[in-house]
Design a protein around this motif. Structure first.
Motif, PDB file in Angstrom:
ATOM      1  N   SER A 212      18.453  23.343  -9.588  1.00  0.00           N
ATOM      2  CA  SER A 212      17.742  23.505  -8.332  1.00  0.00           C
ATOM      3  C   SER A 212      16.341  22.923  -8.472  1.00  0.00           C
ATOM      4  N   VAL A 213      15.837  22.335  -7.395  1.00  0.00           N
ATOM      5  CA  VAL A 213      14.492  21.768  -7.443  1.00  0.00           C
ATOM      6  C   VAL A 213      13.734  22.142  -6.170  1.00  0.00           C
ATOM      7  N   GLU A 214      12.414  22.104  -6.264  1.00  0.00           N
ATOM      8  CA  GLU A 214      11.573  22.330  -5.088  1.00  0.00           C
ATOM      9  C   GLU A 214      10.934  21.002  -4.716  1.00  0.00           C
ATOM     10  N   PHE A 215      10.957  20.659  -3.426  1.00  0.00           N
ATOM     11  CA  PHE A 215      10.418  19.359  -3.041  1.00  0.00           C
ATOM     12  C   PHE A 215       9.238  19.492  -2.074  1.00  0.00           C
ATOM     13  N   ALA A 216       8.496  18.391  -1.972  1.00  0.00           N
ATOM     14  CA  ALA A 216       7.379  18.314  -1.025  1.00  0.00           C
ATOM     15  C   ALA A 216       7.212  16.856  -0.610  1.00  0.00           C
ATOM     16  N   LEU A 217       6.546  16.685   0.503  1.00  0.00           N
ATOM     17  CA  LEU A 217       6.372  15.347   1.087  1.00  0.00           C
ATOM     18  C   LEU A 217       4.941  15.195   1.567  1.00  0.00           C
ATOM     19  N   VAL A 218       4.432  14.001   1.514  1.00  0.00           N
ATOM     20  CA  VAL A 218       3.188  13.708   2.227  1.00  0.00           C
ATOM     21  C   VAL A 218       3.213  12.258   2.695  1.00  0.00           C
ATOM     22  N   VAL A 219       2.748  12.047   3.924  1.00  0.00           N
ATOM     23  CA  VAL A 219       2.628  10.695   4.461  1.00  0.00           C
ATOM     24  C   VAL A 219       1.180  10.520   4.931  1.00  0.00           C
TER      25      VAL A 219
ATOM     26  N   THR B  73       0.852  -1.206   0.000  1.00  0.00           N
ATOM     27  CA  THR B  73       0.000   0.000   0.000  1.00  0.00           C
ATOM     28  C   THR B  73       0.880   1.246   0.000  1.00  0.00           C
ATOM     29  N   LEU B  74       0.541   2.186  -0.890  1.00  0.00           N
ATOM     30  CA  LEU B  74       1.288   3.443  -0.935  1.00  0.00           C
ATOM     31  C   LEU B  74       0.900   4.293   0.270  1.00  0.00           C
ATOM     32  N   VAL B  75       1.878   4.631   1.109  1.00  0.00           N
ATOM     33  CA  VAL B  75       1.571   5.403   2.322  1.00  0.00           C
ATOM     34  C   VAL B  75       2.306   6.751   2.366  1.00  0.00           C
ATOM     35  N   GLY B  76       3.131   7.030   1.363  1.00  0.00           N
ATOM     36  CA  GLY B  76       3.810   8.322   1.368  1.00  0.00           C
ATOM     37  C   GLY B  76       4.445   8.604   0.025  1.00  0.00           C
ATOM     38  N   VAL B  77       4.573   9.890  -0.268  1.00  0.00           N
ATOM     39  CA  VAL B  77       5.210  10.318  -1.520  1.00  0.00           C
ATOM     40  C   VAL B  77       6.122  11.504  -1.211  1.00  0.00           C
ATOM     41  N   ALA B  78       7.315  11.470  -1.768  1.00  0.00           N
ATOM     42  CA  ALA B  78       8.218  12.629  -1.740  1.00  0.00           C
ATOM     43  C   ALA B  78       8.559  12.933  -3.182  1.00  0.00           C
ATOM     44  N   ASN B  79       8.478  14.205  -3.548  1.00  0.00           N
ATOM     45  CA  ASN B  79       8.777  14.512  -4.948  1.00  0.00           C
ATOM     46  C   ASN B  79       9.498  15.846  -5.069  1.00  0.00           C
ATOM     47  N   TYR B  80      10.184  16.001  -6.181  1.00  0.00           N
ATOM     48  CA  TYR B  80      10.718  17.329  -6.506  1.00  0.00           C
ATOM     49  C   TYR B  80      10.424  17.661  -7.957  1.00  0.00           C
TER      50      TYR B  80
ATOM     51  N   ALA C 237      18.294  13.178  -5.796  1.00  0.00           N
ATOM     52  CA  ALA C 237      18.636  14.493  -6.363  1.00  0.00           C
ATOM     53  C   ALA C 237      20.133  14.569  -6.646  1.00  0.00           C
ATOM     54  N   ARG C 238      20.923  14.139  -5.678  1.00  0.00           N
ATOM     55  CA  ARG C 238      22.383  14.154  -5.889  1.00  0.00           C
ATOM     56  C   ARG C 238      22.755  13.310  -7.095  1.00  0.00           C
ATOM     57  N   ALA C 239      22.132  12.135  -7.200  1.00  0.00           N
ATOM     58  CA  ALA C 239      22.450  11.236  -8.314  1.00  0.00           C
ATOM     59  C   ALA C 239      22.081  11.873  -9.652  1.00  0.00           C
ATOM     60  N   HIS C 240      21.116  12.793  -9.625  1.00  0.00           N
ATOM     61  CA  HIS C 240      20.703  13.467 -10.861  1.00  0.00           C
ATOM     62  C   HIS C 240      21.421  14.803 -11.063  1.00  0.00           C
ATOM     63  N   GLY C 241      22.419  15.065 -10.257  1.00  0.00           N
ATOM     64  CA  GLY C 241      23.225  16.275 -10.452  1.00  0.00           C
ATOM     65  C   GLY C 241      22.576  17.545  -9.933  1.00  0.00           C
ATOM     66  N   ILE C 242      21.550  17.395  -9.082  1.00  0.00           N
ATOM     67  CA  ILE C 242      20.899  18.581  -8.512  1.00  0.00           C
ATOM     68  C   ILE C 242      21.821  19.187  -7.463  1.00  0.00           C
ATOM     69  N   GLU C 243      21.941  20.520  -7.474  1.00  0.00           N
ATOM     70  CA  GLU C 243      22.837  21.187  -6.525  1.00  0.00           C
ATOM     71  C   GLU C 243      22.105  21.857  -5.365  1.00  0.00           C
ATOM     72  N   ARG C 244      20.848  22.273  -5.605  1.00  0.00           N
ATOM     73  CA  ARG C 244      20.096  22.942  -4.541  1.00  0.00           C
ATOM     74  C   ARG C 244      18.702  22.339  -4.429  1.00  0.00           C
ATOM     75  N   MET C 245      18.220  22.213  -3.206  1.00  0.00           N
ATOM     76  CA  MET C 245      16.832  21.790  -2.987  1.00  0.00           C
ATOM     77  C   MET C 245      16.149  22.832  -2.112  1.00  0.00           C
ATOM     78  N   THR C 246      14.970  23.250  -2.542  1.00  0.00           N
ATOM     79  CA  THR C 246      14.239  24.237  -1.764  1.00  0.00           C
ATOM     80  C   THR C 246      12.879  23.657  -1.370  1.00  0.00           C
ATOM     81  N   ALA C 247      12.264  24.264  -0.375  1.00  0.00           N
ATOM     82  CA  ALA C 247      10.903  23.888   0.011  1.00  0.00           C
ATOM     83  C   ALA C 247      10.279  25.055   0.753  1.00  0.00           C
ATOM     84  N   GLU C 248       8.973  25.156   0.630  1.00  0.00           N
ATOM     85  CA  GLU C 248       8.211  26.144   1.396  1.00  0.00           C
ATOM     86  C   GLU C 248       7.448  25.368   2.470  1.00  0.00           C
TER      87      GLU C 248
END
Ligand SMILES: CC(C)(COP(=O)(O)OP(=O)(O)OC[C@H]1O[C@@H](n2cnc3c(N)ncnc32)[C@H](O)[C@@H]1OP(=O)(O)O)[C@@H](O)C(=O)NCCC(=O)NCCS
Length: 187
Positions: free
Chosen positions: A94-101, A74-81, A122-133
């Motif tokens: 740079s990417v913006e991320f969010a989470l929900v459980v 069962t899917l109980v959480g998602v994290a995405n950027y 993100a690191r594996a994809h060469g992302i250098e910055r992660m932001t979130a509100e």
């Protein structure tokens, strides 16, 4: 304060990239969110067209990445950027991320686990910055961030905190490592 009713999770948590075939599960997870969780995630009501959100979360490409946490299938959480709209290809990635459980599964360490795996992706994809509100009232998410040693990367702007992580500098080793956790998602 939010009433927390942890579900008794007895099986392990599997984290993997979402696939197009997960779309219905992603939609269902977002439909199950209560009003408060939706407000904390979307800063308002949940989007009307959850099928579109689900479809975009299940699309993995250069600008989207989403991981799902599964318990007993069962899917109980998602994290995405996502890459911000209009970000130039030659800028610092740079990417913006969010989470929900899922509310029933919160406070078992699943959000923390998803965030760690998202940073790795993100690191594996060469992302250098992660932001979130994050809303200032979102004490749980802020705790997750502070537990990782990222308090220094938070900046308050009115009712919102803006997180701006430099992935080269803000890794666990340099930030002093995540604090010792009382619970773990590895059940
Ligand atoms: C934020 C969210 C993703 C965290 O997921 P989670 O699986 O519950 O997180 P974890 O279990 O890894 O960590 C929760 C931590 O918050 C803290 N916490 C737990 N209950 C808390 C409470 N009532 N008040 C404040 N902090 C609390 C603890 O530090 C806890 O860590 P611990 O369990 O090791 O003590 C989840 O609560 C959620 O989906 N919220 C609604 C959507 C949202 O706010 N998304 C974030 C937008 S960026």
């Amino acid at each position: 304060m939010k009433t927390r009713t942890p579900h008794a999770v007895t099986t392990g948590v599997v984290v993997r990239s979402l696939r197009p075939t997960d779309r219905d599960d992603v939609q269902s997870l977002h439909e199950r969110m209560d009003q408060r969780d939706a407000y904390l995630r979307f800063f308002g009501a949940r989007p009307k067209h959850l099928e579109d959100l689900a479809e975009s979360l299940c699309r993995q490409d250069r600008t989207h990445c989403a991981l799902g946490a599964f318990v007993g299938g069962t899917l109980v959480g998602v994290a995405n950027y996502v890459s911000p709209v209009g970000q130039s290809d030659d800028g610092s990635p740079s990417v913006e991320f969010a989470l929900v459980v899922d509310h029933e599964y919160q406070s078992h360490g699943i959000g923390t686990m998803l965030l760690s795996r998202l940073v790795e992706a993100a690191r594996a994809h060469g992302i250098e910055r992660m932001t979130a509100e994050v809303l200032a009232q979102n004490t749980v998410m802020l705790e997750v961030i502070r537990d990782r040693g990222w308090a220094h990367a938070l900046r308050r702007e009115g009712t919102t905190l803006h997180l701006d992580l430099d992935l080269d500098l803000d890794d666990d080793a340099q930030a002093g490592g995540p604090s010792v956790r009382r619970r773990s998602a590895a059940m």
